[in-house]
Structure formats: C-alpha cells, structure tokens
Design an enzyme around this catalytic site. Structure first.
Site, PDB file in Angstrom:
ATOM      1  CB  SER A 135      -0.887   0.000   1.257  1.00 32.19           C
ATOM      2  OG  SER A 135      -1.542   1.237   1.439  1.00 32.19           O
ATOM      3  CE1 TYR A 146      -4.318  -2.462   5.262  1.00 34.61           C
ATOM      4  CE2 TYR A 146      -3.503  -0.252   4.793  1.00 34.61           C
ATOM      5  CZ  TYR A 146      -4.026  -1.461   4.355  1.00 34.61           C
ATOM      6  OH  TYR A 146      -4.251  -1.659   3.007  1.00 34.61           O
TER       7      TYR A 146
END
Length: 295
Positions: free
Chosen positions: A190, A203
């Site tokens: 990401s 995360y």
C-alpha cells in the site's frame, strides 16, 4: 475502439468525491456502496496473457481481489479464491464472473489468520488444479483509529498483523513446493507503507513489512525461476472503506488525481506482473497511487 479504450482524462474517468457518508459493519458489502465499485465487469478485455494458469487469490470476494479474479479469468486463468464466511454472497458474485469468462472458479471460506487453514487452502488448490502458477496475497484487515496508538487494542493489533503478515508468510511457505519455475507471487502492499496515516498506524506498519518481505523473498527465489513482486495501491473504493473508515465523503480526494481508484484500475498491474511480459521483473513494487510520489 470501445469507449473504455479511448484516451480519457484520469481525473474524470471514475466518480469523484464528495461521496455520500456511509457506514457498514466489517467486512462490508459491495451492494450498498454509493457509488458502486467498478471491478471491470463491463470494461476488462482479456488477451490470453494467463492462459491455463492455476491461480490462488486471497480476499477475492470483493474489491481488488474480485477485480483481479475477473481479469485473470478473462486472461485465461482458473481461479481459486478465499473469502470470510460472512462474505459468502460476495464470493458467489466473484464465482459467477469467473465462470462467465469460461474458467474454473473455486471459492474457499478461509481465515488466513490460522496456519492450518492456510495449509488446507494450498492443499485444496493443488487438489483442484494439480499445482499453483500464481499466488496473489491480497487479503488484509484494517480499522481506522482516529485517536492513534492509544486506541489500538491488542486484539486489533493481533488481527491486523496475523491477517496481513502471518497469513502471507504461511501461504508462501506452503505454496512454494507446488510453484514451478516461471511461477509468480504477487503481494498487495500500500501507499501506507511509505506515507503512513496516523489513524492506520498498525495497518501501515504491516504494509511496510510486506515491501521488505517481497524484496527479500524475490532474491531468495530468483535462482528457482520464481518471481516475487508487489502492488502498492493508493486509496481504492472497496467495501473495506465504509466498513473501517469513520468518514467516506472525501475518501481519495487527497490523491493528486483527486479521487480514489476503482478496483478495476488495479487489476492490470497484477495481470502484468503475473504474465510473461514481466519475465525480467522481480523484487519490484508497482506503485498505483494516483500520483502520490513514493520512494
């Protein structure tokens, strides 16, 4: 030339914020989302790039995973994908799309936080296909905590790490004896790996670890003829957003293109990395961030 093939202004190609405020219980569902996510149902055209490849995709029931499953099938691949038990109706739609493309679809309810379920998943893929050519580690968990680290419970931290890292590690380890030379592993990292948002601290940490894991495993497997790469999406409009974010109205507005990606815009990156067109590409992170500069 179809409308999808015409040159288009990327800032205008898909819906732009502001979106309606919307909330869902995790893991979220595609149907209630406004605007509806685009997985490439009406736009993705295959070219036989993955003909008869045996593929495994985690988190293939919706979002990026569904878009990748659809694209792989239209490129000629058979697809085994995972979903959580609460996502069975979502999985049925992915199955329909893969079978509509004329390929075999196998949906497996699997919680990749559990090592034994990961082993059983790979065994199922080998039983169904005889081996694995492409493994896509896409399933992930996040939960926004606007109050930062103080609000991240141990149970949330454990779920994020076990889903995003343990599952990927176990699946790679178990699958490798069944992946031949010419095979490929593609991980989903990401933009958060490089530009972490404080409300997604746990995360983002795991996504940074995925970058390191990808680059290290690629070096380890290069001599075996197995390529390992990753895709680093920016903001993508998937059910995970209304299920884990407190505010959806401006989601993706911060990207230079001014909007979030649709899942369909991520799928071509996975197709390219899985295909023979990327035969000299390994240990790389393909950034698909909507213009956010990354290292």
């Amino acid at each position: 030339m179809t409308d999808a093939e015409q040159p288009q202004d990327p800032t205008q190609r898909h819906p732009q914020p502001d979106f309606p405020q919307q909330e869902q219980e995790h893991p979220g569902r595609t149907g209630p989302m406004d605007p509806a996510p685009d997985h490439g149902e009406d736009s993705y055209r295959g070219n036989g790039l993955l003909l008869d490849r045996r593929t495994v995709i985690t988190g293939g029931d919706s979002g990026i995973g569904r878009a990748v499953a659809l694209a792989f099938a239209r490129e000629g691949a058979d697809v085994l994908f995972t979903y959580l038990p609460a996502e069975e109706s979502e999985a049925e739609e992915t199955t329909r799309l893969v079978e509509e493309a004329g390929r075999k679809a196998v949906s497996v309810a699997c919680d990749i936080r559990d090592e034994e379920q990961c082993r059983a998943l790979i065994e199922r893929a080998v039983d169904e296909f005889g081996g694995i050519d492409i493994l896509v580690n896409n399933a992930a968990y996040q939960m926004s905590q606007p109050d930062g680290i103080a609000a991240i419970s141990t149970s949330q931290f454990d779920r994020v790490v076990r889903t995003n890292l343990y599952g990927m590690f176990w699946l790679c380890k178990t699958a490798l004896p069944h992946i031949p030379a010419g095979g490929s592993i593609i991980n989903t990292t990401s933009v958060q790996a490089y530009k972490p948002s404080p409300h997604l601290l746990d995360y983002a940490m795991t996504k940074g670890a995925i970058v390191t894991f990808t680059q290290g495993l690629a070096q380890m497997l290069a001599s075996d003829g197995i390529r390992v790469n990753a895709v680093a999406p920016g903001p993508v409009w998937t059910p995970l957003i209304p299920a884990t974010m407190p505010d959806t109205t401006e989601f993706g507005k911060q990207s230079p293109l001014g909007r979030p990606a649709q899942p369909a815009e991520m799928a071509p990156a996975y197709v390219f990395l899985a295909s023979s067109n990327a035969s000299f590409i390994t240990g790389e992170i393909m950034n698909a961030t909507g213009g956010t500069p990354l290292p």
